[in-house]
Design an enzyme around this catalytic site. Structure first.
Site, PDB file in Angstrom:
ATOM      1  N   ASP A  47     -67.733 -48.433 -26.811  1.00 19.16           N
ATOM      2  CA  ASP A  47     -66.780 -48.722 -27.888  1.00 19.16           C
ATOM      3  C   ASP A  47     -66.257 -47.440 -28.525  1.00 19.16           C
ATOM      4  OD1 ASP A  47     -67.705 -51.214 -27.307  1.00 19.16           O
ATOM      5  OD2 ASP A  47     -68.527 -51.642 -29.276  1.00 19.16           O
ATOM      6  N   CYS A  72     -70.408 -52.256 -21.665  1.00 19.38           N
ATOM      7  CA  CYS A  72     -70.434 -51.878 -23.091  1.00 19.38           C
ATOM      8  C   CYS A  72     -71.572 -50.905 -23.399  1.00 19.38           C
ATOM      9  CB  CYS A  72     -70.669 -53.104 -23.964  1.00 19.38           C
ATOM     10  SG  CYS A  72     -69.480 -54.397 -23.783  1.00 19.38           S
ATOM     11  N   HIS A 123     -61.815 -55.803 -27.052  1.00 21.61           N
ATOM     12  CA  HIS A 123     -62.330 -55.149 -25.849  1.00 21.61           C
ATOM     13  C   HIS A 123     -61.866 -55.858 -24.576  1.00 21.61           C
ATOM     14  CE1 HIS A 123     -65.734 -53.581 -28.627  1.00 21.61           C
ATOM     15  NE2 HIS A 123     -64.541 -53.094 -28.927  1.00 21.61           N
ATOM     16  N   ASP A 169     -60.574 -48.952 -30.246  1.00 23.52           N
ATOM     17  CA  ASP A 169     -61.909 -48.925 -29.656  1.00 23.52           C
ATOM     18  C   ASP A 169     -61.721 -48.509 -28.198  1.00 23.52           C
ATOM     19  OD1 ASP A 169     -63.001 -49.861 -32.013  1.00 23.52           O
ATOM     20  OD2 ASP A 169     -64.072 -51.537 -31.095  1.00 23.52           O
ATOM     21  N   ASP A 187     -63.110 -55.355 -21.565  1.00 27.61           N
ATOM     22  CA  ASP A 187     -64.033 -55.289 -20.434  1.00 27.61           C
ATOM     23  C   ASP A 187     -64.795 -56.566 -20.110  1.00 27.61           C
ATOM     24  OD1 ASP A 187     -65.462 -54.847 -22.756  1.00 27.61           O
ATOM     25  OD2 ASP A 187     -66.425 -53.002 -22.080  1.00 27.61           O
TER      26      ASP A 187
HETATM   27  N1  ABU Z   1     -66.946 -55.654 -25.013  1.00 29.12           N
HETATM   28  C1  ABU Z   1     -67.371 -57.004 -25.025  1.00 29.12           C
HETATM   29  C2  ABU Z   1     -66.294 -58.008 -24.735  1.00 29.12           C
HETATM   30  C3  ABU Z   1     -66.758 -59.343 -25.069  1.00 29.12           C
HETATM   31  C4  ABU Z   1     -65.839 -60.475 -24.817  1.00 29.12           C
HETATM   32  O1  ABU Z   1     -64.663 -60.283 -24.469  1.00 29.12           O
HETATM   33  O2  ABU Z   1     -66.256 -61.631 -24.955  1.00 29.12           O
END
Ligand code: ABU
Length: 356
Positions: free
Chosen positions: A112, A341, A239, A190, A241
């Protein structure tokens, strides 16, 4: 083979040589704020409202630590050098001239905060107030990488004053256009909202990454890199990922529920829609969805670290020509991340290339 710079990483799949793996010790419930309302599972809101500034339950931290130790052990067995941040006391309250936070969060998710482009590590301008000092846990490592020749860049430190947040934010209804809890007051992002494929970088605008932040990074990186924004359909994005995961040149794993459209430039790639996660719905998930199944870490173009219970995706990856490396990680999932992560790939054996 020629000696690589200590920091050297251009994409998500070159052979991994050195990685930072987060620590869960000291994990503290973040103070309630509109940012949590926009991104955290609704059923956990009361928990956050009641427990902000206090440590997460000890038994959950202990269980997540065991997962992390297994992950570190496997990485080392696979020949990867592992480094760890310093656990710090995130229960200490802190303030700036404009706001206070009852405590921090954790040093569990280096992805992050930090992103590597070639021989440069960039510290992200995070938008959660509770995460304002999280980078301190990594500063020993940052100084060490710098001393060994790595480039060390900090994006402009954000002020995180009220103008950055839409206090009246509510999640859009189905069919309504996206809206975001953060404004364009200052650049924030992030690092986990970006995916690297050599000269082409993919990003999602999210509740933690604004257009100002994306523009800052593009201008900083210069003409050698092209940042492309992907189209998503999820309304609480934070995020990329577990949404858009390039696994190897020509192979892209995507989330059927979160991604709106595969970008045109991937038309010559093999695109695979991830199967539903196997994690039971009753598994405690404080901070994210069960789609962490997709949040894998590539050790090279074949080996992929994946949660042991994600049997459907493990089989799919095998059928697709990968060599999945299963590891217990569900207890770590509870804290909002999985292998991608929890890691920062500091050195991969490869060069800057164009894959499109
Ligand atoms: N970096 C975690 C992503 C979590 C999600 O998209 O559910």
């Amino acid at each position: 083979m020629s000696e690589l710079p200590v920091v050297n990483s251009h994409n998500e799949w070159d052979t991994l040589e050195e990685v930072v793996v987060g620590v869960i010790d000291g994990a503290t419930v973040p103070s309630w704020h509109i940012m949590l309302q926009a991104t955290m599972p609704t059923k956990q809101w009361d928990f956050f409202k009641q427990s902000g500034g206090q440590p997460f339950p000890k038994e959950r931290i202990d269980a997540a630590r065991q997962d992390l130790e297994e992950c570190v052990h496997i990485l080392e067995q696979e020949g990867v050098k592992v480094r760890r941040p310093d656990p710090i006391d995130f229960t200490k309250p802190f303030s700036t001239p404009e706001w206070q936070s009852a405590g921090g969060l954790y040093a569990a998710m280096p992805r992050d905060l930090l992103i590597v482009f070639g021989d440069e590590i960039i510290e992200s301008p995070l938008s959660w107030r509770s995460r304002h000092h999280e980078i301190w846990a990594y500063r020993r490592l940052m100084k060490d990488y710098f001393r060994q020749g790595g480039k060390w860049t900090c994006a402009p430190t954000p002020q995180l004053v009220d103008e950055l947040y839409d206090e009246n934010y509510t999640e859009p209804e189905e069919g309504e256009p996206h809206r975001y809890v953060i404004t364009e007051f200052e650049p924030v992002f992030d690092a986990a909202d970006f995916m690297r494929c050599g000269r082409d970088i993919f990003v999602q605008q999210s509740h933690t990454t604004n257009q100002f932040g994306i523009a800052w990074l593009q201008r900083h990186l210069g003409a050698e890199y092209r940042i492309h924004q992907i189209e998503i359909k999820e309304q609480s994005p934070m995020h990329i990922d577990a949404t858009f995961v390039p696994l190897a040149p020509g192979k892209l794993l995507v989330n059927p529920e979160k991604l709106a459209k595969v970008p045109e430039m991937f038309k010559h790639w093999d695109v695979f829609y991830a199967p539903p996660p196997c994690t039971p719905v009753e598994h405690p998930m404080y901070m994210s969805s069960r789609w962490l199944s997709m949040n894998v870490l590539s050790l090279d173009e074949k080996r992929v670290m994946i949660e042991k219970g994600e049997e459907t995706l493990i089989q799919d990856l095998k059928n697709w020509g990968f060599e999945p490396i299963p590891c217990n990680f569900r207890n770590f999932y509870s804290f909002g991340g999985s292998f991608h992560c929890a890691t920062l790939d500091v050195r991969r054996r490869g060069t800057l290339q164009s894959y499109f």
